[in-house]
Motif scaffolding. Structure first.
Motif, PDB file in Angstrom:
ATOM      1  N   ARG A  11     -84.318 -61.894  31.360  1.00 44.24           N
ATOM      2  CA  ARG A  11     -84.486 -61.612  29.925  1.00 44.24           C
ATOM      3  C   ARG A  11     -84.767 -60.133  29.680  1.00 44.24           C
ATOM      4  O   ARG A  11     -84.300 -59.554  28.695  1.00 44.24           O
ATOM      5  N   TRP A  16     -82.316 -58.015  27.101  1.00 41.43           N
ATOM      6  CA  TRP A  16     -82.819 -57.521  25.819  1.00 41.43           C
ATOM      7  C   TRP A  16     -82.307 -56.122  25.463  1.00 41.43           C
ATOM      8  O   TRP A  16     -81.884 -55.896  24.322  1.00 41.43           O
ATOM      9  N   ARG A  26     -78.809 -56.191  23.985  1.00 40.68           N
ATOM     10  CA  ARG A  26     -78.751 -56.561  22.565  1.00 40.68           C
ATOM     11  C   ARG A  26     -78.925 -55.336  21.681  1.00 40.68           C
ATOM     12  O   ARG A  26     -78.176 -55.149  20.705  1.00 40.68           O
ATOM     13  N   THR A  78     -74.638 -61.418  23.621  1.00 42.35           N
ATOM     14  CA  THR A  78     -76.012 -61.129  24.066  1.00 42.35           C
ATOM     15  C   THR A  78     -77.007 -62.077  23.404  1.00 42.35           C
ATOM     16  O   THR A  78     -77.983 -62.504  24.032  1.00 42.35           O
ATOM     17  N   THR A 101     -79.405 -64.629  25.460  1.00 41.84           N
ATOM     18  CA  THR A 101     -80.853 -64.635  25.238  1.00 41.84           C
ATOM     19  C   THR A 101     -81.352 -66.032  24.879  1.00 41.84           C
ATOM     20  O   THR A 101     -82.383 -66.492  25.388  1.00 41.84           O
ATOM     21  N   ASP A 135     -84.023 -68.379  27.010  1.00 38.78           N
ATOM     22  CA  ASP A 135     -85.223 -68.992  26.422  1.00 38.78           C
ATOM     23  C   ASP A 135     -85.222 -70.507  26.629  1.00 38.78           C
ATOM     24  O   ASP A 135     -86.274 -71.112  26.896  1.00 38.78           O
TER      25      ASP A 135
END
Length: 246
Positions: free
Chosen positions: A117, A121, A124, A153, A157, A161
């Motif tokens: 992650r 990030w 993104r 992206t 993500t 999660d």
């Protein structure tokens, strides 16, 4: 335009994620990439470049930069698919036969998801910045592809999660399963203790060395006492079965 991103790979033997930094310089008519080590995920882009009539040869350097970034992000899906298979395997192991190493594998995989992650990030933010970029290097016809990068992206993500939540649920399921097994063992031990407590009490009374003791010189004392113990044991077992404890 200078772009930095993480290229991810999953080592199934070590059950871990490794990352490599890839730097990219986009100029007016060129793209330069820098890698930390040999090996990458750009072979599909190279194949497209080798085709003389492909789109990648007809458009500008900005589209080539998009293709390279897209290859990196697409490989994230490959890594996520392998992680998904690993999570399914761990789920079956937790339900059927949890071991001591199972919890360590879940924790290790969850740690890798955190690493993944952290790598996704910035991608993104990078895709968002390219969409808002007013640089002449980014042409209008490339912008729809850049928005596609941003959508990818977001999907990656969300998948990360979801996998983190699944691993947290697996960890809770593992602890619950271990606790239930411990309760089953304690229930069996408690039943055995409950059966032998009255037997120990009877044997303790008749084990005392008193001269004037009832049934001490009676001919049938021993078989009667053994019979009482058998009756007590049988009665307790029947009672436990009625209560559905055994």
């Amino acid at each position: 335009i200078f772009i930095t991103l993480k290229m991810i790979s999953f080592d199934e033997a070590q059950n871990s994620i490794s990352s490599e930094q890839v730097s990219m310089i986009l100029g007016d008519n060129y793209v330069i990439t820098f890698q930390e080590r040999y090996g990458d995920v750009f072979e599909s882009v190279r194949e497209r470049i080798r085709k003389l009539r492909g789109r990648i040869r007809k458009v500008g350097a900005d589209y080539l930069a998009y293709a390279l970034i897209d290859a990196v992000i697409d490989h994230y899906y490959v890594v996520l698919e392998k992680i998904s298979e690993k999570i399914e395997s761990l789920e079956d192991e937790v339900v059927d036969n949890p071991k001591k190493d199972t919890l360590a594998d879940i924790h290790h995989l969850k740690k890798n998801m955190t690493l993944l992650r952290r790598a996704v990030w910035p991608l993104r933010e990078m895709a968002s910045n390219l969409i808002r970029s007013e640089s002449k290097l980014m042409k209008k016809q490339t912008m729809p592809f850049t928005r596609d990068l941003y959508d990818h992206t977001i999907q990656v993500t969300d998948s990360i999660d979801t996998f983190k939540d699944m691993l947290s649920g697996l960890m809770d399921l593992y602890l619950s399963n271990i606790s239930n097994r411990m309760n089953e063992v304690m229930k069996v031990l408690t039943i055995f203790a409950a059966i032998f407590i009255p037997l120990t009490f009877i044997a303790g009374i008749y084990g005392m060395n008193f001269e004037f003791m009832p049934e001490l010189k009676w001919k049938y004392s021993y078989p009667v006492l053994v019979g009482v113990m058998v009756c007590v044991t049988s009665g307790l077992i029947v009672y436990f079965r009625k209560k559905k404890w055994v």
